[in-house]
Motif scaffolding. Structure first.
Motif, PDB file in Angstrom:
ATOM      1  N   ALA A 201      42.295  65.323  -2.033  1.00  0.00           N
ATOM      2  CA  ALA A 201      43.432  65.678  -1.496  1.00  0.00           C
ATOM      3  C   ALA A 201      43.366  66.577  -0.197  1.00  0.00           C
ATOM      4  CB  ALA A 201      44.242  66.601  -2.552  1.00  0.00           C
ATOM      5  N   LEU A 202      42.157  67.136  -0.005  1.00  0.00           N
ATOM      6  CA  LEU A 202      42.129  67.757   1.578  1.00  0.00           C
ATOM      7  C   LEU A 202      41.184  67.040   2.260  1.00  0.00           C
ATOM      8  CD1 LEU A 202      41.816  71.599   0.038  1.00  0.00           C
ATOM      9  CD2 LEU A 202      43.554  70.825   1.504  1.00  0.00           C
ATOM     10  N   SER A 203      41.276  65.897   2.389  1.00  0.00           N
ATOM     11  CA  SER A 203      40.189  65.352   3.280  1.00  0.00           C
ATOM     12  C   SER A 203      40.439  65.780   4.498  1.00  0.00           C
ATOM     13  CB  SER A 203      40.277  63.780   3.217  1.00  0.00           C
ATOM     14  OG  SER A 203      41.626  63.451   3.361  1.00  0.00           O
ATOM     15  N   TYR A 208      38.667  73.188  -1.127  1.00  0.00           N
ATOM     16  CA  TYR A 208      38.927  72.256  -2.187  1.00  0.00           C
ATOM     17  C   TYR A 208      39.807  72.519  -3.052  1.00  0.00           C
ATOM     18  CZ  TYR A 208      36.131  75.721  -4.724  1.00  0.00           C
ATOM     19  OH  TYR A 208      35.850  76.993  -5.174  1.00  0.00           O
ATOM     20  N   VAL A 209      40.430  71.626  -3.754  1.00  0.00           N
ATOM     21  CA  VAL A 209      41.624  71.846  -4.835  1.00  0.00           C
ATOM     22  C   VAL A 209      41.072  71.305  -6.224  1.00  0.00           C
ATOM     23  CG1 VAL A 209      42.558  69.671  -4.184  1.00  0.00           C
ATOM     24  CG2 VAL A 209      44.157  71.554  -5.136  1.00  0.00           C
ATOM     25  N   PHE A 210      41.606  71.965  -7.284  1.00  0.00           N
ATOM     26  CA  PHE A 210      41.208  71.682  -8.821  1.00  0.00           C
ATOM     27  C   PHE A 210      42.545  71.891  -9.283  1.00  0.00           C
ATOM     28  CE2 PHE A 210      39.262  75.478  -8.491  1.00  0.00           C
ATOM     29  CZ  PHE A 210      39.538  76.258  -9.564  1.00  0.00           C
ATOM     30  N   ALA A 211      42.586  71.483 -10.753  1.00  0.00           N
ATOM     31  CA  ALA A 211      43.738  71.836 -11.577  1.00  0.00           C
ATOM     32  C   ALA A 211      43.313  71.948 -12.948  1.00  0.00           C
ATOM     33  CB  ALA A 211      44.809  70.507 -11.414  1.00  0.00           C
ATOM     34  N   ARG A 217      42.546  73.924 -19.476  1.00  0.00           N
ATOM     35  CA  ARG A 217      41.018  73.224 -19.281  1.00  0.00           C
ATOM     36  C   ARG A 217      41.238  72.280 -18.033  1.00  0.00           C
ATOM     37  NH1 ARG A 217      41.328  70.537 -25.399  1.00  0.00           N
ATOM     38  NH2 ARG A 217      39.269  69.767 -24.521  1.00  0.00           N
ATOM     39  N   MET A 218      40.053  72.180 -17.674  1.00  0.00           N
ATOM     40  CA  MET A 218      39.679  71.761 -16.435  1.00  0.00           C
ATOM     41  C   MET A 218      40.257  69.955 -16.185  1.00  0.00           C
ATOM     42  SD  MET A 218      38.234  74.116 -14.619  1.00  0.00           S
ATOM     43  CE  MET A 218      37.182  73.301 -13.360  1.00  0.00           C
ATOM     44  N   LEU A 219      41.336  69.853 -15.484  1.00  0.00           N
ATOM     45  CA  LEU A 219      41.726  68.429 -15.197  1.00  0.00           C
ATOM     46  C   LEU A 219      40.880  67.699 -13.959  1.00  0.00           C
ATOM     47  CD1 LEU A 219      45.461  68.848 -15.391  1.00  0.00           C
ATOM     48  CD2 LEU A 219      43.965  67.632 -17.071  1.00  0.00           C
ATOM     49  N   SER A 220      40.355  68.709 -13.208  1.00  0.00           N
ATOM     50  CA  SER A 220      39.378  68.325 -12.074  1.00  0.00           C
ATOM     51  C   SER A 220      38.069  69.251 -11.966  1.00  0.00           C
ATOM     52  CB  SER A 220      40.331  67.774 -10.926  1.00  0.00           C
ATOM     53  OG  SER A 220      40.612  69.073 -10.372  1.00  0.00           O
ATOM     54  N   TYR A 221      37.173  68.795 -11.421  1.00  0.00           N
ATOM     55  CA  TYR A 221      36.157  69.656 -11.307  1.00  0.00           C
ATOM     56  C   TYR A 221      35.635  69.723 -10.015  1.00  0.00           C
ATOM     57  CZ  TYR A 221      31.384  71.417 -12.354  1.00  0.00           C
ATOM     58  OH  TYR A 221      30.196  72.177 -12.042  1.00  0.00           O
ATOM     59  N   PRO A 222      35.668  70.990  -9.422  1.00  0.00           N
ATOM     60  CA  PRO A 222      35.077  71.022  -8.084  1.00  0.00           C
ATOM     61  C   PRO A 222      33.535  70.816  -8.149  1.00  0.00           C
ATOM     62  CG  PRO A 222      35.654  73.210  -8.987  1.00  0.00           C
ATOM     63  CD  PRO A 222      36.012  72.343 -10.029  1.00  0.00           C
ATOM     64  N   THR A 338      54.710  69.006 -15.991  1.00  0.00           N
ATOM     65  CA  THR A 338      53.543  69.032 -16.685  1.00  0.00           C
ATOM     66  C   THR A 338      53.038  70.432 -16.892  1.00  0.00           C
ATOM     67  OG1 THR A 338      52.391  69.279 -14.484  1.00  0.00           O
ATOM     68  CG2 THR A 338      52.836  66.736 -15.341  1.00  0.00           C
ATOM     69  N   TYR A 339      53.477  71.627 -16.398  1.00  0.00           N
ATOM     70  CA  TYR A 339      52.953  73.026 -16.207  1.00  0.00           C
ATOM     71  C   TYR A 339      51.508  73.030 -16.073  1.00  0.00           C
ATOM     72  CZ  TYR A 339      57.502  73.927 -18.413  1.00  0.00           C
ATOM     73  OH  TYR A 339      58.908  74.001 -18.643  1.00  0.00           O
ATOM     74  N   TRP A 340      51.112  72.107 -15.149  1.00  0.00           N
ATOM     75  CA  TRP A 340      49.619  72.188 -14.673  1.00  0.00           C
ATOM     76  C   TRP A 340      49.586  73.285 -13.598  1.00  0.00           C
ATOM     77  CZ3 TRP A 340      48.836  66.353 -13.774  1.00  0.00           C
ATOM     78  CH2 TRP A 340      48.608  65.592 -14.855  1.00  0.00           C
ATOM     79  N   LYS A 341      48.318  73.880 -13.702  1.00  0.00           N
ATOM     80  CA  LYS A 341      48.180  74.922 -12.451  1.00  0.00           C
ATOM     81  C   LYS A 341      47.270  74.309 -11.616  1.00  0.00           C
ATOM     82  CE  LYS A 341      48.283  78.845 -15.696  1.00  0.00           C
ATOM     83  NZ  LYS A 341      48.172  78.415 -16.858  1.00  0.00           N
ATOM     84  N   VAL A 342      47.515  74.020 -10.208  1.00  0.00           N
ATOM     85  CA  VAL A 342      46.786  73.580  -9.187  1.00  0.00           C
ATOM     86  C   VAL A 342      46.531  74.708  -8.439  1.00  0.00           C
ATOM     87  CG1 VAL A 342      47.076  72.264  -7.028  1.00  0.00           C
ATOM     88  CG2 VAL A 342      48.521  71.568  -9.070  1.00  0.00           C
ATOM     89  N   ILE A 343      45.085  74.593  -8.020  1.00  0.00           N
ATOM     90  CA  ILE A 343      44.256  75.832  -7.447  1.00  0.00           C
ATOM     91  C   ILE A 343      43.711  75.303  -6.262  1.00  0.00           C
ATOM     92  CG2 ILE A 343      42.603  77.575  -7.776  1.00  0.00           C
ATOM     93  CD1 ILE A 343      43.019  77.059 -10.850  1.00  0.00           C
ATOM     94  N   LEU A 344      44.299  75.974  -5.198  1.00  0.00           N
ATOM     95  CA  LEU A 344      43.813  75.824  -3.710  1.00  0.00           C
ATOM     96  C   LEU A 344      42.778  76.779  -3.365  1.00  0.00           C
ATOM     97  CD1 LEU A 344      43.813  73.732  -1.503  1.00  0.00           C
ATOM     98  CD2 LEU A 344      45.821  75.194  -0.542  1.00  0.00           C
ATOM     99  N   VAL A 345      41.533  76.486  -2.828  1.00  0.00           N
ATOM    100  CA  VAL A 345      40.573  77.247  -2.303  1.00  0.00           C
ATOM    101  C   VAL A 345      40.123  77.139  -1.022  1.00  0.00           C
ATOM    102  CG1 VAL A 345      38.390  78.069  -2.745  1.00  0.00           C
ATOM    103  CG2 VAL A 345      39.484  77.348  -4.581  1.00  0.00           C
TER     104      VAL A 345
END
Length: 847
Positions: A201-203, A208-211, A217-222, A338-345
């Motif tokens: 997503a941040l190419s 990095y970003v994960f959700a 619970r982790m939907l993606s793993y940094p 979806t009520y997912w939390k998208v986290i941008l670092v």
């Protein structure tokens, strides 16, 4: 020079403060810009992801429409559903889906589920329809969907499918027909595709970003670790973020922010909630306890108003990111649907370096300007006032008053005024010094006289303090106005205060309120009458009340006027306590003596009556020999019983009388005498119960109470023989019978076991006696761990019992129980490994 250094320090502070302010303002501005950029980037990523999830939701809605249309023709699903799921370009995203009818309507498992095989082709899976598999209606993606409106998707938490073993997340849409829930349509999304989306997503940008899913619970793993294995990364996808933050402590502030966000979401969703926790109890029954509140809030939120836009939930700074090893900005977005939390670092290195560069440039110019200004200021200050003041100082040090007067005449500014003031003050000081020399001589003479007087006063004061502080009594003096002016050490110890905190303080601030009032009232009496006053008073000291004999006396001046009141208090607590104890002890002894005399008289009357009854019993000698012999033995047993019980008590009574005499002359401790007197009274109470209740009329008898009294009187025997006695029974066991019979029965049973059951050298001796009522019989069971019976002894004893022979205590009890109570005696030896060796049961009829 000091003045110049101060100016230099002030300039340095101004420069550093200015640079710091510039750096802070610029850093805050750059951080605000970066946060704004993060919000835009985060919303763009979330919007892109939402497009993908919207397509999946639309696909699930389409499948649900097919399920509602062909609910009675399930064969139609075989061609249509795979065609919908097998969309071009979505093979890596959509890995399965299908129709799941409500089992309560069909009374069977009838799922229509397709999943991709290893080659990526869709094939139908019937694993959920097997009898040995948990019903799909109990799955976490199925139950909450019942509470969602039609055409609305419920996104489950991440999980591994129990049949296909694929990690996935499911979009579930309810199927309704005629306002009745008929099942669920699902589309399964591969967790690896979501993870791949966030990795790319941040190419081209740093960060990095994960959700996180609905349950964090982790939907993606940094990839915080280098060269992490694929299967290990897959396991991390199902890890709760709380555990992930424990492994990476830098994320602890983010975990706290997420907990706060969830708490606010749950509180907001439960305002005017559509469903109560009781209504959703079937939904949350199999859900982990920590996930129930969030699931209930999701259902209530969706029932009220579904979120439409992406929301920025929080933005915070972390001091050190595990991947970048530097400060970062973290932005948390909530994805609708979806009520997912998208986290941008995003790292902050470039921002801080830009701010430092600007601050360094500005600081260089400020330093140059300040140095030039300080040099100019030094030249001006040196010419204007530093050099003139230096000349005046040198003139004063050299006592050159002419130079100072010359300076005052040549200058008309403040320096000239200062020189003129110095010149005038110099003349005044010369005059004052001459006067001071004369005064100083007179003061030295006065000081010598005062020092002699103070030495005498100090010596007298020390003698007085030694006298006061050596006394063990309370000594204090109070002025007429009520203030304490003198106290000794004992007074300070009694009130638990330092002398400095007592002197000059009124007594009601030092003593207890009631004590201070009595003290003040008596002080007024002494002042009015100018006479001594003595009385008794209690003072609290060290947590106890002490009784003091207080003497107050007036202190008069030369005109015979009262100026203070002196007080001396003698502690008489021990004398008073001893006096009260002796009075109480003599009163108790007098009452006990009277009771004992009356009891002995009653005991003599009972003995006379029992002797008479013994004579009457001999008249029945012509009855059956064994029975009569047993009865005579029982009658003859009573004097022995009485003697065994009464003689030790009378002996103890005589010893108590002797000790009472020793108590009266003070040679015996009152506490020890009180303990022995209480024990003797307890023994007399047991004896009184046993002997005063003797008669031959049947009446209700509390067997447990009778047995306890007998055991209490036989306690010395148990102690001498080192035997433990255990009694088991109901709290109250009331039977109708003759008191004397049960007394003899219990006495013989206990005495027989005490006398014959144990060897003298045996240790750990124990007897257990159990009383029980079974229908109309009383069962008395005695266990002991003594020497027991051999087989020959047991056979011979059983034969004597069967033939009603009298040969010892047990056979005598057997004959008596058979003839008097229609009862019997049973004896058996227990196993060697058992706690007890012998069991003797005495049964008698209560009819």
């Amino acid at each position: 020079m000091k003045f110049m250094f101060i100016q230099l320090a002030v300039a340095a502070i101004i420069i550093l403060t200015s640079v710091w302010f510039i750096k802070s303002i610029e850093l805050n501005r750059l951080i605000d810009n970066q946060q704004t950029l993060n919000v835009n980037v985060g919303k763009a990523i979330t919007a892109s992801l939402q497009q993908k999830t919207n397509r999946i939701e639309n696909l699930a809605v389409s499948i649900s429409a097919l399920g509602e249309l062909y609910q009675h023709s399930p064969t139609q699903f075989d061609g249509s559903i795979p065609a919908l799921l097998d969309q071009l370009g979505q093979e890596e995203v959509i890995i399965g889906g299908g129709i799941w009818p409500e089992p309560k309507l069909t009374n069977k498992k009838d799922s229509h589920f397709w999943a991709r095989n290893a080659s990526g082709k869709l094939h139908k899976v019937n694993g959920y329809n097997q009898d040995d598999v948990q019903g799909y209606s109990q799955e976490s993606w199925y139950i909450p969907t019942k509470y969602y409106p039609a055409d609305t998707s419920y996104w489950s938490k991440s999980y591994i499918d129990p049949i296909t073993q694929d990690p996935m997340i499911t979009a579930s849409v309810p199927m309704w027909s005629h306002h009745e829930f008929i099942g669920v349509a699902t589309v399964d999304v591969a967790l690896s595709s979501i993870n791949e989306f966030f990795r790319t997503a941040l190419s081209g940008q740093r960060g990095y970003v994960f959700a996180l899913d609905q349950q964090n619970r982790m939907l993606s793993y940094p990839e915080l670790q280098q060269n992490i294995a694929a299967d290990e990364a897959t396991r991390e996808l199902f890890q709760p973020f709380s555990e992930f933050s424990q492994q990476h402590s830098a994320f602890e502030p983010l975990q706290q922010a997420i907990e706060k966000i969830d708490a606010e979401f749950i509180a907001q969703a439960n305002i005017d909630s559509a469903y109560t926790p009781e209504q959703l109890s079937s939904v949350t029954a199999k859900v982990p306890e920590q996930e129930r509140a969030k699931l209930t809030a999701l259902i209530n939120q969706n029932a009220k108003s579904k979120l439409r836009d992406v929301q920025l939930l929080s933005s915070l700074e972390l001091l050190s990111d595990p991947q970048f090893q530097e400060p970062v900005i973290v932005s948390v977005f909530l994805m609708p649907g979806t009520y997912w939390k998208v986290i941008l670092v995003t790292p902050l290195t470039t921002i801080e370096s830009s701010a430092k560069s600007i601050a360094s440039t500005v600081g260089l110019y400020l330093v140059s300007i300040q140095i030039a200004a300080l040099m100019l200021l030094f030249i001006i200050q040196n010419k204007l006032f530093i050099s003139p003041i230096s000349r005046m100082v040198n003139a004063l040090n050299n006592s050159n008053s002419a130079m100072i007067e010359l300076e005052s005449n040549n200058r008309k500014d403040e320096i000239g005024m200062l020189a003129k003031a110095f010149s005038s003050r110099t003349h005044q000081l010369e005059i004052a010094l001459a006067s001071l020399d004369a005064t100083n001589l007179a003061l030295e003479k006065q000081l010598e006289v005062q020092q002699v007087a103070q030495a005498d006063l100090r010596e007298s004061k020390e003698h007085l303090n030694l006298i006061l502080n050596s006394a063990h009594n309370l000594i204090f003096i109070k002025s007429i106005s009520g203030e304490l002016t003198l106290v000794n050490d004992q007074f300070c110890k009694t009130v638990a205060l330092e002398r400095d905190n007592i002197i000059g303080v009124r007594d009601h601030l030092v003593l207890a309120k009631d004590v201070a009032k009595v003290n003040s009232d008596n002080d007024r009496i002494v002042i009015e009458k100018k006479q001594e006053l003595s009385y008794e008073q209690t003072f609290p000291s060290e947590g106890k009340l002490h009784t003091y004999l207080v003497t107050k006396f007036p202190i008069l001046d030369s005109q015979q006027q009262v100026v203070s009141v002196g007080t001396i208090a003698f502690d008489i607590s021990k004398t008073k306590s001893l006096e009260l104890k002796k009075k109480a002890q003599f009163e108790i002894l007098r009452q006990e003596k009277s009771k004992n005399i009356r009891f002995i008289e009653k005991l003599e009357e009972t003995n006379k009556r029992l002797e008479f009854e013994s004579l009457q019993a001999r008249v029945q000698i012509n009855k059956e020999y064994n029975y009569e012999k047993v009865k005579l033995d029982n009658q003859a047993l009573y004097p022995t019983l009485v003697a065994n019980l009464v003689k030790p008590i009378f002996r103890e009574q005589d010893e108590l009388a002797a000790k009472a005499y020793r108590l009266s002359n003070g040679s015996l401790n009152a506490a020890d005498f009180g303990i022995e007197l209480t024990a003797q009274t307890e023994r007399l109470r047991h004896l009184e119960y046993i002997l005063t209740a003797q008669d031959y009329g049947a009446k209700p008898i509390d067997l447990v109470q009778l047995l306890e009294h007998i055991i209490a009187l036989l306690r010395p025997k148990f102690i001498d023989s080192d035997i433990d006695m255990i009694i088991q029974s109901d709290d109250r066991l009331i039977v109708d019978g003759i008191h004397w019979h049960f007394l003899v029965l219990f006495y013989r049973i206990i005495n027989n076991t005490l006398a014959d059951a144990f060897e003298n050298h045996q240790t750990n001796k124990s007897i257990k006696l159990i009383l029980a009522r079974q229908q109309k019989q009383l069962i008395i069971t005695v266990y002991d761990n003594g020497k027991g019976f051999t087989t020959n002894q047991l056979d011979m004893l059983q034969q004597q019992i069967n033939e009603s022979e009298i040969n010892g205590a047990i056979t005598t009890l057997s004959v008596w129980l058979q003839s008097e109570f229609n009862g019997k005696v049973q004896i058996r030896s227990l196993q060697p490994e058992a706690q007890y060796k012998t069991q003797i049961s005495y049964s008698l009829s209560l009819a």
